[in-house]
Design an enzyme around this catalytic site. Structure first.
Site, PDB file in Angstrom:
ATOM      1  N   ASP A  30      36.460  34.136  47.279  1.00  0.00           N
ATOM      2  CA  ASP A  30      36.613  34.968  46.174  1.00  0.00           C
ATOM      3  C   ASP A  30      36.048  34.467  44.945  1.00  0.00           C
ATOM      4  O   ASP A  30      35.262  33.457  45.085  1.00  0.00           O
ATOM      5  CB  ASP A  30      38.113  34.947  45.800  1.00  0.00           C
ATOM      6  CG  ASP A  30      38.615  36.090  44.994  1.00  0.00           C
ATOM      7  OD1 ASP A  30      38.083  36.925  44.615  1.00  0.00           O
ATOM      8  OD2 ASP A  30      40.008  36.253  45.122  1.00  0.00           O
TER       9      ASP A  30
ATOM     10  N   ASP B 194      41.069  45.470  45.062  1.00  0.00           N
ATOM     11  CA  ASP B 194      42.644  44.775  45.066  1.00  0.00           C
ATOM     12  C   ASP B 194      43.286  45.993  44.861  1.00  0.00           C
ATOM     13  O   ASP B 194      44.551  45.956  44.747  1.00  0.00           O
ATOM     14  CB  ASP B 194      42.414  44.281  43.816  1.00  0.00           C
ATOM     15  CG  ASP B 194      42.322  42.684  43.765  1.00  0.00           C
ATOM     16  OD1 ASP B 194      42.115  42.101  44.830  1.00  0.00           O
ATOM     17  OD2 ASP B 194      41.788  41.971  42.975  1.00  0.00           O
TER      18      ASP B 194
HETATM   19  C1  GLA Z   1      41.631  38.407  43.284  1.00  0.00           C
HETATM   20  C2  GLA Z   1      41.773  39.014  44.828  1.00  0.00           C
HETATM   21  C3  GLA Z   1      42.874  39.176  45.155  1.00  0.00           C
HETATM   22  C4  GLA Z   1      43.775  37.576  45.078  1.00  0.00           C
HETATM   23  C5  GLA Z   1      43.704  37.204  43.817  1.00  0.00           C
HETATM   24  C6  GLA Z   1      44.372  35.663  43.670  1.00  0.00           C
HETATM   25  O1  GLA Z   1      42.028  39.251  42.612  1.00  0.00           O
HETATM   26  O2  GLA Z   1      40.879  40.077  45.045  1.00  0.00           O
HETATM   27  O3  GLA Z   1      42.988  39.614  46.514  1.00  0.00           O
HETATM   28  O4  GLA Z   1      43.167  36.907  46.114  1.00  0.00           O
HETATM   29  O5  GLA Z   1      42.283  37.100  43.442  1.00  0.00           O
HETATM   30  O6  GLA Z   1      44.179  35.372  42.552  1.00  0.00           O
END
Ligand code: GLA
Length: 697
Positions: A452, A520
């Site tokens: 990420d 997300d």
């Molecule tokens: C990002 C990702 C999510 C999750 C969060 C965790 O927003 O896209 O899927 O992993 O971080 O902090």
């Protein structure tokens, strides 16, 4: 038949794909000029096309034709792909041909500046099985004593033939709303698409398609390009007043420079270009084929059904909770269990711990081994969320190395999500990052990393470094190198690219990852649009799609489980809900739908995708793999008394018969093509269906 042909008398090169061709020629002034990008032509036809240069219309236009790498210098006034400043202040370029090389499908044309020791190589590469042309540029400072400053260095300039109108297709968005497809007339102007964020971005994607305004899903010529780069980028589309449309694109945004030391070279990332007939659908299918055959490392692998704990737990992660989720996930048929954020350091919220990559002792008293073993005992693979490029100021890492982050003297360090960006252009920070990842993966035999990156660059400085701007490129290259090294040393490791959802989806990251966390936003209604845009370039095989809880955390919309599944089944299916709160009925239904997904996924993940447009409320996808066809259709909302008409299939053998593998009903191909498949849609909003058809011959 060779892919690259050369005509020595006319000094013209022709690259040929199965159904497309590209030609360039050397002009009298030493520059390489564009000749043709379109339908297949012969070398003789390319020579004729190359001779058709229009004379200058006035004393205000002098250079006839468009350079393959536009520069500053002479009577050139469009956006330059390459801008340099020599150490004596001279900026313009004047070319002298310095030879070419052909190696299989790879053509390199070398150009030297007539006075300064600077060599530019234009690279063209075509694979025999694809119409996609890969291009990139190398700039080498051959001066033994003086540096040269690159003010801009794009991968390539692209030119499309003259048409009365030009239309641009591109992707816009934001966090939770990535990959929104827009189509707009190209103005007589310079249109800039860019990311200044150090990441590909949610807001724009480095892919564009150009047509003459008449292309449809099934018909028409489309020229499209995609940049293989995961940092900042810029594409400038230039439609000039005399009706020519060109574009230039590459890494970095405006204002960044790179100083080439004596003897140093810079290679740009690849920009891939595709000419296709058969409309936007056929362009997407050609891109999908190219991504599978020439970008992905494991295209033949079927992606597992994963479970991800993020929406279920947020930061409230511990061993017992994860084990409970893992048990439920396994009972549904999940194959890969991924523990998300919150497992390390003092990371019980966004505020602290990022950078301290050791299991949180209160949450995992004996480390990750018990959870990893339990997940494996349940028959699943084990994956972990990591965010290697970032640090919370409240972390041991930052306290030990406050100078490892991007920062500038006398400027604030802007926090976003309470975090800062590590400067991985620094060899020490990059080496440290690789070593903890390597230890983590080795120690627990990690099968899968969700990589990420949850904020853009700000104050991207590097105090004390003589050429700090280069970190914008060097950081991304370091990310690539760490991923490449990890994958070389751990051949079974698979990686999901993520940047707060779909903020880092591009051909560059896909060359070293296996899938992308698309967004997300897991609301299935919103996802239909997000997936529509994503699929313009990227295949279903890399599109991570989870089924989560209802009401949805982002939109509060309530949708049936079946609809959520049917939307997510269009990609790499994952489950992201709080399974401990699902009812027995929901768990049973989910297990059945996961089993169905496993039946259809060879077709979805490895098949050919056709986008289907119903009557405006209904959309769908058809996937074809051998004799197997899968149809997914979604109808998010309905008006009173409205029943969507049968859905016409895009890929049908009209002379054949097809059997519905569920009901046993048979349909003549001609009917599926012309009248459409009658759909068994439940009443009300959020209706969806899945049909498996077999071609019976
Ligand atoms: C990002 C990702 C999510 C999750 C969060 C965790 O927003 O896209 O899927 O992993 O971080 O902090």
């Amino acid at each position: 038949m060779p892919t690259v042909l050369f005509h020595p008398d006319h000094r013209l090169w022709l690259l040929r794909g199965p159904t497309a061709a590209y030609a360039v020629r050397l002009a009298e002034d030493g520059a390489v000029r564009h000749v043709h990008w379109g339908a297949p032509i012969t070398l003789d036809q390319a020579v004729q096309a190359g001779e058709r240069t229009s004379p200058a219309a006035s004393s205000f236009e002098a250079v006839a034709g468009v350079d393959e790498l536009t520069v500053e210098g002479g009577a050139r006034f469009g956006p330059p792909s390459l801008l340099v400043r020599f150490s004596d202040g001279t900026r313009a370029l004047q070319w002298r041909y310095a030879g070419h090389d052909v190696d299989g499908g790879h053509l390199s044309i070398h150009l030297d500046d007539q006075h300064y020791p600077l060599r530019v190589t234009l690279h063209y590469h075509m694979h025999p099985d694809s119409d996609v042309l890969e291009r990139w540029t190398t700039v080498r400072n051959l001066d033994a004593h003086h540096p040269v400053t690159l003010l801009r260095c794009d991968s390539a300039t692209w030119t499309v033939p003259g048409r009365p109108h030009y239309r641009l297709s591109h992707l816009v968005g934001g966090w939770n709303s990535e990959f929104q497809l827009r189509r707009t007339e190209i103005p007589v102007a310079e249109t800039v698409l860019t990311s200044r964020r150090g990441m590909t971005s949610h807001h724009a994607n480095p892919w564009i398609a150009v047509d003459d305004g008449t292309a449809t899903e099934e018909h028409g010529e489309v020229w499209s390009t995609a940049l293989a780069w995961s940092g900042s980028w810029r594409i400038t589309v230039h439609r000039d007043p005399v009706g020519r449309t060109t574009w230039t694109g590459g890494f970095g945004h405006e204002g960044l420079t790179w100083t080439l030391a004596p003897g140093e070279a810079l290679d740009t990332p690849t920009v891939a270009g595709l000419y296709s007939v058969g409309g936007f659908g056929s362009a997407s299918r050609a891109w999908h084929g190219y991504v599978r055959r020439h970008v992905l490392s494991h295209p033949d692998e079927t992606r597992p059904v994963l479970y991800n704990s993020w929406e279920a737990t947020g930061f409230d992660v511990d061993e017992a909770g994860q084990m409970a989720l893992a048990a439920r996930a396994a009972s549904l048929g999940v194959e890969l269990f991924v523990m998300d954020d919150g497992w390390f350091g003092a990371r019980s919220s966004e505020h602290a711990g990022l950078g301290d990559w050791v299991p949180n002792p209160a949450r995992f008293p004996t480390g990750l081994r018990p959870l990893a073993s339990e997940v494996r005992r349940l028959g699943m693979r084990f994956g972990l969320w990591v965010e290697p490029e970032m640090v919370n100021p409240d972390s041991d890492l930052y306290r030990a190395h406050p100078d490892w982050v991007l920062h500038m003297a006398n400027r604030d360090r802007t926090e976003m999500r309470h975090q800062l960006v590590l400067n991985l252009a620094r060899p020490d920070a990059a080496e440290w990052t690789h070593s903890w990842l390597d230890r983590l993966v080795s120690k627990h035999d990690i099968d899968f990393l969700k990589w990420d990156a949850n904020r853009p660059f700000t104050e991207a400085g590097w105090p004390g470094h003589g050429d700090p701007d280069r970190l914008w490129i060097a950081h991304t290259r370091a990310v690539y190198q760490i991923m490449d090294r990890l994958r070389a040393d751990h051949p079974d490791l698979r990686i999901e690219a993520c940047a707060g959802g779909g903020g880092r989806a591009d051909l560059g990251v896909l060359a070293r990852t296996d899938q992308v966390w698309t967004s997300d936003n897991t609301d299935p209604v919103d996802r239909i649009g997000i997936q529509h845009g994503f699929g313009q370039l990227y295949p279903a095989q890399v599109m991570g799609a989870w089924v989560t809880d209802s009401p949805n955390v982002a939109t509060a919309r309530r949708t049936p489980l079946r609809f959520r599944f049917h939307v997510a089944m269009a990609g790499v299916l994952g489950i992201g809900g709080d399974l401990t709160a699902w009812t027995e009925e929901e768990l049973t239904e989910a297990a059945g739908l996961i089993a169905t997904y496993k039946l259809i996924r060879p077709v979805v993940q490895h098949g050919t995708a056709y986008r289907l447009r119903g009557d405006g409320t209904l959309t769908g996808m058809q996937y074809v793999h051998g004799d197997d066809h899968v149809l997914l259709a979604w109808c998010p909302t309905r008006r009173f008394g409205h029943q969507p008409p049968p859905l016409r299939l895009a890929s049908v053998d009209v002379a054949a018969t097809y059997r519905d593998l569920e009901s046993g009903a048979t349909y003549p191909g001609a009917l599926l093509r012309h009248a459409g498949l009658p759909l068994d849609l439940p009443p009300g909003d959020h209706a969806s269906t899945l049909v498996r058809l077999r071609h019976l011959g």
